[in-house]
Design an enzyme around this catalytic site. Structure first.
Site: not given
Ligand code: PMT
Length: 398
Positions: A206-209, A274
């Site tokens: 995943s990512n930090r959005s 994102a």
């Protein structure tokens, strides 16, 4: 001009309540119909008689009067706008927590109109974490917060916390009404937040959005009268404003599927999510055990949601992307604008402090397909979103 606009002016117990008389008078001079609702403590600071004389109408401050119940529901339904000025830390806290122990709060909970809040308190109270937390909650709920002024305070201290000046509040109310119709009858689809691509039942890529930029855009579009659908990856459930319809998804393929349901009937599609570009080739059904020193994951490309949706673009639709870059930003953003066949791309760079993921603020460049570039300086994501939406309106509607 506020001709015919119905405004409930809520007044709470603050020294700044004396400014409410001037505010009521100014709103009426602009053509607004004003009804005043006061908290019990505010009547210690300014009399209902003053306000009823100025507004030429009874002032409401008790749940019952002359043995009859004050109908807070009908008041809440009557208004086009509820403006609470001044709003104390106590009332902010009660509003943020759904309390209803006085008439003003009952009207607030019954109101279906937008609510604008002009806080007033001392500098240390204003900066207190609990007050800022309540403010953040109320903003997340979709209420409009007016900035506090800086200067000499009733305590003798100097700093932030003064109620905004009546003329500035009236200007904000004017601006609110004049812009609120721009997107009426328009449907806007917004992708927001991260996607989660499962590795196994417990792990993911995943990512930090955080969804904050998408939420701010949703709010800015709602404020201008649009019907807003958000397709969001996993972020806290209460981040989006109450008026938006939110479709929750986990991964990129689900996000694409959900977008396809709404894209063709939307006037604008804003791709602020994102999306993970790659996903594990397969999601293992049971938890991968920690037996080996190395673990190889094979990733495959996810569908590009913006490219797929923009390739089906109908005449009159507007497609807007975001680009999060770390180097050679303008070049990469322009490349994405053209390859994805978008009308505009919003560039945010991780090299700018306070921009991009997770932050409360952002700094962006708007790059349009016709080559126009507009810079928006660092400010809160809500303010950036309002500027972005104003730009899109001027570019694509007027
Ligand atoms: O949520 P916050 O914490 O507030 O952070 C906001 C944000 C930084 C996530 C937001 O402002 C932002 O920049 N979103 C896009 C981030 C990104 O993934 O950029 P990109 O350059 O990888 O993608 C370009 C565009 O294609 C984006 O509009 C993206 O939504 C879209 N895309 C990308 C990949 C993919 N598979 N499908 C897509 O639709």
């Amino acid at each position: 001009m506020l001709q015919g606009k119905k405004v409930i002016l809520g007044i709470t117990g603050s020294i700044a309540a004396y400014k409410s008389a001037i505010l009521a008078r100014m709103l009426m001079q602009e053509g607004a119909e004003v009804r005043v609702v006061m908290t019990p403590s505010s009547v210690e600071f300014i009399t209902p008689l003053t306000l009823s004389t100025l507004t030429d109408h009874p002032v409401y401050y008790q749940m019952q009067e002359n043995q009859s119940w004050t109908n807070h529901v009908s008041l809440g339904l009557w208004a086009d706008l509820m403006l609470i000025a001044p709003c104390t830390a106590t009332t902010l806290s009660k509003m943020a927590n759904g309390m209803s122990d006085n008439l003003l709060l009952a009207v607030f909970l019954s109101a279906r109109c937008p609510v604008m809040i002009s806080p007033a308190m001392d500098v240390d109270m204003w900066h207190h974490k609990s007050v800022q937390r309540n403010i953040a909650t109320l903003q997340r709920d979709g209420h409009i917060l007016l900035p506090v002024g800086t200067g000499k305070l009733a305590s003798g201290l100097t700093g932030e916390g003064r109620m905004a000046e009546p003329a500035d509040i009236v200007a904000a109310v004017d601006q609110f009404f004049s812009r609120s119709q721009d997107l009426k009858n328009r449907k806007i689809l917004i992708t927001s937040g991260p996607t989660r691509e499962a590795i196994d039942p417990v792990r993911c890529i995943s990512n930090r959005s955080s969804g904050k930029m998408g939420a701010a855009l949703a709010k800015a579009c709602l404020e201008r009268g649009a019907e807003v659908t958000v397709v969001s990856g996993p972020v806290p459930k209460d981040i989006y404003p109450a008026g938006a319809s939110v479709r929750w998804v986990e991964d990129a393929r689900e996000m694409l599927g959900e977008c396809k349901k709404y894209a063709s009937s939307s006037n604008w599609v804003i791709f602020a999510a994102a999306v993970a570009d790659y996903r594990p080739i397969e999601s293992v059904k049971s938890k991968i055990k920690k037996t080996e020193n190395e673990l190889q994951l094979t990733l495959v490309k996810n569908p590009d949601i913006s490219t797929e949706i923009a390739s089906q673009k109908q005449s009159g639709q507007v497609m807007i992307g975001f680009a999060l870059e770390t180097e050679n930003e303008m070049h990469h953003a322009k490349q994405k604008l053209h390859t994805k066949k978008l009308d505009c791309i919003v560039l945010n760079s991780l090299r700018n402090d306070g921009a991009g993921f997770e932050t409360e603020t952002n700094q962006v460049s708007l790059i349009s397909a016709d080559g126009e570039v507009v810079e928006i300086a660092l400010k809160s994501k809500e303010e950036v979103a309002r500027d972005i939406v104003s730009y899109f309106i001027s570019k694509f509607i007027q």
